[in-house]
Design a protein around this motif. Sequence first.
Motif, short mmCIF file in Angstrom:
data_model
loop_
_atom_site.label_atom_id
_atom_site.label_comp_id
_atom_site.label_asym_id
_atom_site.label_seq_id
_atom_site.Cartn_x
_atom_site.Cartn_y
_atom_site.Cartn_z
N LEU A 166 0.85 -1.18 -0.13
CA LEU A 166 0.06 0.08 -0.17
C LEU A 166 0.89 1.41 -0.04
CD1 LEU A 166 -2.88 1.38 0.23
CD2 LEU A 166 -2.67 1.27 2.66
N PHE A 167 1.91 1.38 0.99
CA PHE A 167 2.51 2.61 0.99
C PHE A 167 4.21 2.52 0.02
CE2 PHE A 167 0.22 2.29 4.73
CZ PHE A 167 -0.29 3.64 4.89
N THR A 168 4.23 1.62 -0.68
CA THR A 168 5.50 1.49 -1.64
C THR A 168 5.22 1.61 -3.04
OG1 THR A 168 6.51 -0.16 0.13
CG2 THR A 168 7.48 0.00 -2.08
N PRO A 169 5.89 2.33 -3.65
CA PRO A 169 5.50 2.58 -5.03
C PRO A 169 5.99 1.42 -5.86
CG PRO A 169 6.61 4.60 -4.18
CD PRO A 169 6.65 3.32 -3.25
N THR A 170 5.10 1.01 -6.54
CA THR A 170 5.25 -0.20 -7.60
C THR A 170 6.50 -0.44 -8.27
OG1 THR A 170 2.80 -0.12 -8.21
CG2 THR A 170 4.14 -1.84 -9.40
N PHE A 171 7.16 0.82 -8.71
CA PHE A 171 8.46 0.84 -9.31
C PHE A 171 9.47 0.48 -8.46
CE2 PHE A 171 7.84 5.18 -8.24
CZ PHE A 171 9.22 5.55 -7.79
N LEU A 172 9.48 0.78 -7.23
CA LEU A 172 10.43 0.39 -6.13
C LEU A 172 10.29 -0.96 -5.53
CD1 LEU A 172 10.35 3.51 -3.87
CD2 LEU A 172 12.04 3.10 -5.68
N VAL A 173 9.35 -1.85 -5.81
CA VAL A 173 9.20 -3.22 -5.51
C VAL A 173 9.87 -4.17 -6.58
CG1 VAL A 173 7.74 -5.10 -5.01
CG2 VAL A 173 7.07 -2.65 -4.54
N PRO A 174 10.96 -5.02 -6.23
CA PRO A 174 11.67 -6.02 -7.13
C PRO A 174 10.72 -6.65 -7.85
CG PRO A 174 12.76 -5.71 -4.93
CD PRO A 174 11.54 -5.03 -4.72
N GLU A 175 11.08 -7.15 -8.86
CA GLU A 175 10.03 -7.67 -9.88
C GLU A 175 9.88 -9.37 -9.28
OE1 GLU A 175 9.60 -9.35 -14.45
OE2 GLU A 175 11.35 -8.28 -13.90
N PHE A 176 10.76 -9.90 -8.82
CA PHE A 176 10.41 -11.27 -8.31
C PHE A 176 9.86 -11.04 -6.78
CE2 PHE A 176 11.86 -14.71 -5.50
CZ PHE A 176 11.44 -15.95 -6.50
N LEU A 177 9.92 -9.99 -6.19
CA LEU A 177 9.04 -10.27 -5.14
C LEU A 177 7.65 -9.71 -5.40
CD1 LEU A 177 8.98 -9.76 -1.94
CD2 LEU A 177 9.34 -7.43 -2.04
N ARG A 178 7.36 -8.79 -6.25
CA ARG A 178 6.07 -8.35 -6.77
C ARG A 178 5.50 -9.59 -7.36
NH1 ARG A 178 7.42 -4.63 -9.64
NH2 ARG A 178 7.10 -5.65 -11.92
N ALA A 179 5.93 -10.53 -8.00
CA ALA A 179 5.41 -11.60 -8.71
C ALA A 179 5.01 -12.56 -7.46
CB ALA A 179 6.40 -12.18 -9.47
N ALA A 180 5.98 -12.77 -6.38
CA ALA A 180 5.65 -13.54 -5.43
C ALA A 180 4.34 -13.08 -4.48
CB ALA A 180 6.74 -13.74 -4.49
N LEU A 181 4.12 -11.82 -4.26
CA LEU A 181 3.18 -11.06 -3.58
C LEU A 181 1.59 -11.33 -4.38
CD1 LEU A 181 4.78 -7.89 -2.27
CD2 LEU A 181 4.11 -10.21 -0.99
N ASP A 182 2.05 -11.24 -5.70
CA ASP A 182 0.54 -11.30 -6.54
C ASP A 182 0.32 -12.88 -6.53
OD1 ASP A 182 0.79 -8.66 -7.19
OD2 ASP A 182 1.73 -8.94 -9.09
N PHE A 183 1.12 -13.52 -6.88
CA PHE A 183 0.78 -15.28 -6.49
C PHE A 183 0.17 -15.42 -5.18
CE2 PHE A 183 2.07 -19.68 -5.34
CZ PHE A 183 1.48 -20.24 -6.40
N ALA A 184 0.88 -14.82 -4.10
CA ALA A 184 0.15 -14.93 -2.55
C ALA A 184 -1.23 -14.55 -2.90
CB ALA A 184 1.02 -14.49 -1.82
N GLY A 185 -1.25 -13.53 -3.30
CA GLY A 185 -2.96 -13.02 -3.28
C GLY A 185 -3.69 -13.61 -4.08
#
Length: 284
Positions: free
Chosen positions: A155-174
């Motif tokens: 919620l508080f971290t801009p998308t472009f600052l989130v590493p791609e692998f971490l963002r994919a893992a969080l999306d998969f968990a969602g």
Amino acid sequence: MYIKCFFALSGNLDVKVVWAAASQCNVASDMRGIAGYMDGLSARYKQALRHMWGTLDTGYAIRECVKMVRRHRRATHMPSDLPLSAPNANWTAFYTSSGLHKSLVPRFPITDTETAPPKPIHVWNMMVLFLRLFEAHFLPIHLSVILTTSSIFMLFTPTFLVPEFLRAALDFAGWCRLGGWLLMMGYFWRYEQYHRLCVGLRQEEMRKAGLLEDMLANDGFCFSTYLHRAGALDAALFPLGGFIFGAIPALQAVLSHIFTDRLTYVVSLKPQQLAMRSWESITP
């Protein structure tokens, strides 16, 4: 009691199922309106806190596990020239002090050289026991902490600052959480059907016994559970209920254990107890 017997026998338990009737009623309040609703929530939270106070078993299990391992190590330090059937002083003292020798010794007389050595540690049962303790005492808090922190992070971290692998893992968990929520809704729907079947069979039994009219005149039968009026919304919000009545009481119990191990055993009222209280109030 189960954990005491478990470590006394090094996990070598012969578990038997004893079928017994159990109350499946939720806690309730004898008040009406909004005040009664809030009082019912308070009673449910107190019951959840009483259940979560059992996290004391985790520390006790770890301590008894260490004592059990030490006991087995002492038992192996015996002269190599003695036969395997020779009694061991450490185990003899343990069984005598704990009273287990009265139940474990065979009913027929035997000599000292015929005493069987203690069984080794049942490693598989040990793993299952600590897995169950983790599921009951750690998983609710860990799951809630992970969900909360990951949601705040996204919620508080801009998308472009989130590493791609971490963002994919969080999306998969969602997506996994969404799938789990849909599966639970399907479970509630199937449980609704199962509940209707059980109530219908019970009603038919009462009709054959000639008690159906009395049942309908007093308590009656309820065929609906979750999927009735606002019950569907109640079922859909079960993750919130698990957080309020699962994770928060568990966290409070764990923090309380730092200061005390004394439990104030307060049992919340059940519908049957409320009925008895009402009956006693009108009885001369």
